[in-house]
Motif scaffolding. Structure first.
Motif, mmCIF file in Angstrom:
data_model
loop_
_atom_site.group_PDB
_atom_site.id
_atom_site.type_symbol
_atom_site.label_atom_id
_atom_site.label_comp_id
_atom_site.label_asym_id
_atom_site.label_seq_id
_atom_site.Cartn_x
_atom_site.Cartn_y
_atom_site.Cartn_z
ATOM 1 N N ASP A 15 0.042 -10.045 -12.900
ATOM 2 C CA ASP A 15 -1.378 -10.165 -13.198
ATOM 3 C C ASP A 15 -2.093 -8.977 -12.563
ATOM 4 O OD1 ASP A 15 -3.923 -10.846 -13.767
ATOM 5 O OD2 ASP A 15 -3.928 -12.736 -12.657
ATOM 6 N N TRP A 16 -2.173 -7.904 -13.320
ATOM 7 C CA TRP A 16 -2.690 -6.631 -12.783
ATOM 8 C C TRP A 16 -4.194 -6.648 -12.616
ATOM 9 C CZ3 TRP A 16 1.961 -5.547 -11.717
ATOM 10 C CH2 TRP A 16 3.002 -5.607 -12.652
ATOM 11 N N ASN A 17 -4.905 -7.486 -13.412
ATOM 12 C CA ASN A 17 -6.372 -7.457 -13.368
ATOM 13 C C ASN A 17 -6.976 -8.757 -12.853
ATOM 14 O OD1 ASN A 17 -5.752 -9.045 -15.506
ATOM 15 N ND2 ASN A 17 -6.912 -7.896 -17.044
ATOM 16 N N GLY A 18 -6.157 -9.654 -12.318
ATOM 17 C CA GLY A 18 -6.679 -10.840 -11.633
ATOM 18 C C GLY A 18 -7.304 -11.889 -12.529
ATOM 19 N N ASP A 19 -6.995 -11.882 -13.836
ATOM 20 C CA ASP A 19 -7.589 -12.883 -14.732
ATOM 21 C C ASP A 19 -6.706 -14.113 -14.911
ATOM 22 O OD1 ASP A 19 -5.567 -11.935 -16.344
ATOM 23 O OD2 ASP A 19 -6.860 -11.435 -18.041
ATOM 24 N N GLN B 178 -3.652 -14.202 -16.091
ATOM 25 C CA GLN B 178 -2.628 -13.994 -17.106
ATOM 26 C C GLN B 178 -1.725 -12.841 -16.685
ATOM 27 O OE1 GLN B 178 -4.201 -12.539 -20.807
ATOM 28 N NE2 GLN B 178 -2.472 -13.292 -22.005
HETATM 29 CA CA CA Z 1 -3.996 -10.347 -16.112
#
Ligand code: CA
Ligand code: CA
Ligand code: CA
Ligand code: CA
Length: 284
Positions: free
Chosen positions: A119-123, A125
């Protein structure tokens, strides 16, 4: 995933107010999984040996890379495989731990890339990434925010393979080392004397490791009957990933040596699960 974590904290706080101390927060933690013969998935729901608690077939013989990630952000990690199709890596991802068709299919990366997911952007997913070894031994990470092909959303160098040749090995790893809800990168470098050195960074960009430690210093390389490989998971369910080593000796059932803190020290969880040459993964 983050919503579940907040709920868990609220529940623990409520229990604490009642004077009840929960035994362990491991309910939401990572557990062992193995992939046998490239398509038999055996998932277990506790940090212990024993029979699989979930079993299914997914993928085919010959699929090259096997992941368990939360592709749809519902809090459960489910399988993904990479299949070489016309010399391109085709990602085939499924949203449930059961056999059946892929829910997502796309081409991403190049042949010989190492597939990762996080989850690279913390959303909440988890999405694909590939790690490409340069001629000078540097790893270049190409991370994607979406479940489809196209250009990488993030590209940066991190980590160095320090020794030429196949042994000692160096492994790219992914985890949320600091519990901020974002996965980031790391490299576990094997050393000729059997040390496994973890160099972990809390951001998805180039820079120095935030954490640098040796976890496990008795590894042996190059003997088919003696396997050592790193594994990552949030073994105690506190939201932070910790290191682990899978150790197989003399073709016996692999021993899992898992540590809660990303630091040098002894294993907090030790058990045997799987068979010699099974692919080992964690899931939650
Ligand atoms: Ca993500
Ligand atoms: Ca999921
Ligand atoms: Ca993080
Ligand atoms: Ca943890």
């Amino acid at each position: 995933m983050r919503r579940r974590r907040v709920l868990a904290i609220v529940t623990i706080t409520a229990l604490a107010m009642l004077g009840v101390v929960p035994a362990a927060a491991a309910e939401d933690g990572s557990n062992p999984a193995i992939v046998r013969q490239g398509h038999q998935w055996h998932l277990r729901d506790s940090l212990s040996g024993g029979p699989a608690t979930t079993f299914f077939y997914y993928g085919r013989l010959g699929d090259t890379q096997h992941s368990l990630c939360d592709w749809n952000g519902d809090g459960t990690q489910t399988p993904g495989v990479v299949r070489m199709t016309n010399d391109r890596p085709q990602w085939l991802l499924r949203n449930s731990n059961s056999g059946g068709p892929a829910d997502h299919s796309f081409v991403y990366g190049r042949e010989n890339d190492r597939a990762v997911c996080g989850d690279w952007n913390g959303d909440g997913q988890q999405t694909p990434g590939v790690v490409r070894l340069q001629d000078d031994g540097t790893y270049v990470w190409h991370l994607r925010y979406e479940l489809r092909g196209g250009a990488a959303d993030l590209t940066f160098e991190f980590g160095q393979r320090q020794y030429d040749g196949e042994f000692p090995p160096a492994w790219p790893v992914v985890g949320d080392w600091n519990g901020d809800g974002y996965d980031s990168v790391g490299v576990v470098q094997g050393h000729p004397d059997g040390e496994m050195q973890w160099q972990l960074r809390n951001a998805t960009d180039a820079g120095e490791p935030d954490l640098d430690f040796v976890y496990y210093d008795r590894a042996v390389w190059g003997d088919h009957m003696e396997g050592h490989s790193p594994i990552v998971g949030d073994w105690n369910g506190d939201g932070r990933d910790g290191p682990g080593v899978i150790r197989g000796v003399d073709g016996a059932n692999p021993q899992w040596l898992l540590r809660d803190e990303p630091s040098a020290g002894s294993a907090d969880h030790v058990f045997r699960y799987g068979r010699h040459i099974d692919i080992t993964r964690s899931w939650r």
